[in-house]
Design an enzyme around this catalytic site. Structure first.
Site, PDB file in Angstrom:
ATOM      1  N   LYS A 106       7.483   3.667 -22.646  1.00  0.00           N
ATOM      2  CA  LYS A 106       7.056   2.270 -22.658  1.00  0.00           C
ATOM      3  C   LYS A 106       6.752   1.888 -24.104  1.00  0.00           C
ATOM      4  CE  LYS A 106       6.070  -1.010 -19.519  1.00  0.00           C
ATOM      5  NZ  LYS A 106       6.760  -1.266 -18.250  1.00  0.00           N
TER       6      LYS A 106
ATOM      7  N   GLY B 113      -0.898 -13.662  -8.857  1.00  0.00           N
ATOM      8  CA  GLY B 113       0.022 -13.759  -9.976  1.00  0.00           C
ATOM      9  C   GLY B 113       1.357 -14.327  -9.546  1.00  0.00           C
TER      10      GLY B 113
ATOM     11  N   GLY C 268       3.945 -15.132 -11.555  1.00  0.00           N
ATOM     12  CA  GLY C 268       4.868 -15.027 -12.668  1.00  0.00           C
ATOM     13  C   GLY C 268       6.268 -14.754 -12.174  1.00  0.00           C
ATOM     14  N   LYS C 269       7.056 -14.058 -13.025  1.00  0.00           N
ATOM     15  CA  LYS C 269       8.460 -13.832 -12.688  1.00  0.00           C
ATOM     16  C   LYS C 269       8.615 -13.117 -11.350  1.00  0.00           C
ATOM     17  CE  LYS C 269       9.085 -11.842 -16.740  1.00  0.00           C
ATOM     18  NZ  LYS C 269       9.733 -11.127 -17.873  1.00  0.00           N
ATOM     19  N   VAL C 270       7.859 -12.040 -11.146  1.00  0.00           N
ATOM     20  CA  VAL C 270       7.995 -11.258  -9.915  1.00  0.00           C
ATOM     21  C   VAL C 270       7.308 -11.952  -8.747  1.00  0.00           C
ATOM     22  CG1 VAL C 270       7.503  -9.047  -8.816  1.00  0.00           C
ATOM     23  CG2 VAL C 270       8.168  -9.110 -11.222  1.00  0.00           C
ATOM     24  N   GLY C 271       6.104 -12.447  -8.976  1.00  0.00           N
ATOM     25  CA  GLY C 271       5.346 -13.083  -7.907  1.00  0.00           C
ATOM     26  C   GLY C 271       6.084 -14.239  -7.259  1.00  0.00           C
TER      27      GLY C 271
END
Length: 360
Positions: free
Chosen positions: A83, A183, A185-188
């Site tokens: 990472k 959340g 965001g992109k995934v949520g």
């Protein structure tokens, strides 16, 4: 400047290698953590975040890179765990020069580490980084890449959530269940769509007013609450943390009313022992690095020439992996997080040792 750790000295958190990167002219300050290459080159995204200190950035990259090793192992990938974090506010300091400088540091590792998107970085950023290194995944479709990895991240979380629902209620559908998404965001956002399509009742929250407006516009049936604390305390069946890590802690777990936790956030357990606290309260925890592996499956597929259908099929198998782990946890009388760790460590050891067979 790079800090190289020998195999005789496991170094920070048992990592093989930790590299500090700095380019003063562009403002780049980054850390790359390689936890393990036992199964192959380390793969993990680059997080761009305004950490409070270098110590906080280092702690995050060490935790995240270790999690990637376990995630890649259980996803069945021939890839190790790594990472990277870039320390700074992406809205203030992100630039072409900074991203390209970072790309040169990735290239300098000679393929030991492949990068991809994470919090604060996007497909367009990967295309810029790729102008300096070939060890990049999650590129745009126009450049032969897999595109937005949040698509299959959300699909995998949905599959893991279905397996957890089957384990608790005997039915792999979320229809009629109340799911709290922390959340958007992109995934949520993608996850919310899958849940709505499956007939779930969704309750959500986000710190960004733009995300809340997206929900009102695209899914007016989704109930919105003020903050994560209100969501945790709400009458929900499933809790899906989809923002930053540490969502399951000494404050949130006692207040949690859900029977199942399955979400996209990395490192959801704030510290060791939280998994037992969840089990003692009768809350089934689907380990985060198992259910959120769809994204890494998607970008890993790009390395061999991206095929979306093939990658989605692999991500769909997260249902089977989650089911296996939950059954193993019951059989061995341990929390699911412990069962998942054991399976991942077994694969890293069993397959990793094959590298000792000399090929000439």
């Amino acid at each position: 400047m790079g800090v190289f750790v020998s195999t005789d000295d496991p170094g920070p958190a048992g990592h093989e290698q930790v590299v500090f990167c700095q380019d003063r002219q562009s403002g780049l300050k980054a850390i790359i953590g390689i936890y393990s290459t036992a199964l192959g080159p380390a793969l993990g995204g680059t997080r761009f975040y305004p950490y409070a200190s270098e110590e906080a950035a280092l702690a995050d990259v060490l935790d995240l890179s270790r999690g990637m090793a376990y995630k890649n192992a259980l996803a069945g990938l021939d890839l190790g765990g790594g990472k990277a974090v870039i320390w700074g506010d992406p809205d203030q300091v992100k630039s072409e020069a900074l991203l390209r400088a970072y790309g040169r540091f990735v290239q300098s590792l000679g393929g030991r580490y492949y990068t991809a998107c994470d919090v604060g970085t996007y497909v367009a950023d990967m295309d810029v980084i790729a102008r300096e290194t070939r060890y990049v995944t999650g590129r745009s479709v126009e450049h032969g890449g897999a595109g937005d990895s949040s698509v299959l991240t959300a699909w995998g979380v949905f599959q893991g959530m279905r397996a957890a629902a089957e384990h608790v209620w005997g039915n792999p559908s979320l229809r009629g269940r109340r799911v709290g998404v922390a959340g958007l965001g992109k995934v949520g956002r993608h996850l919310t769509g899958h849940l709505v399509d499956d007939g779930a009742e969704v309750v959500a929250t986000d710190v960004d007013p733009r995300a809340l407006e997206w929900a009102r516009t695209n899914h007016p049936g989704v109930a919105l609450v003020a903050d994560t604390a209100a969501l945790v305390a709400a009458d929900i069946d499933v809790y899906a943390p989809c923002a930053l890590g540490g969502a399951l802690n000494d404050d949130s777990v006692p207040a949690l009313r859900a029977r199942v936790v399955a979400g996209a956030a990395n490192n959801q357990l704030a510290h060791p022992g939280i998994e037992k606290l969840l089990a003692d309260r009768g809350i089934l925890y689907a380990p985060d690095y198992v259910v959120n592996a769809g994204g890494v499956i998607q970008v890993a597929d790009e390395i061999e020439g991206f095929n979306f259908d093939r990658a989605k099929l692999r991500a769909t198998r997260i249902f089977d992996t989650t089911r296996q782990i939950l059954r193993l946890a019951d059989d061995e009388g341990v929390p699911p997080a412990v069962a998942a760790d054991r399976l991942a460590e077994r694969r890293m050891a069993d397959v990793g040792r094959l590298r000792a067979i000399h090929l000439g």
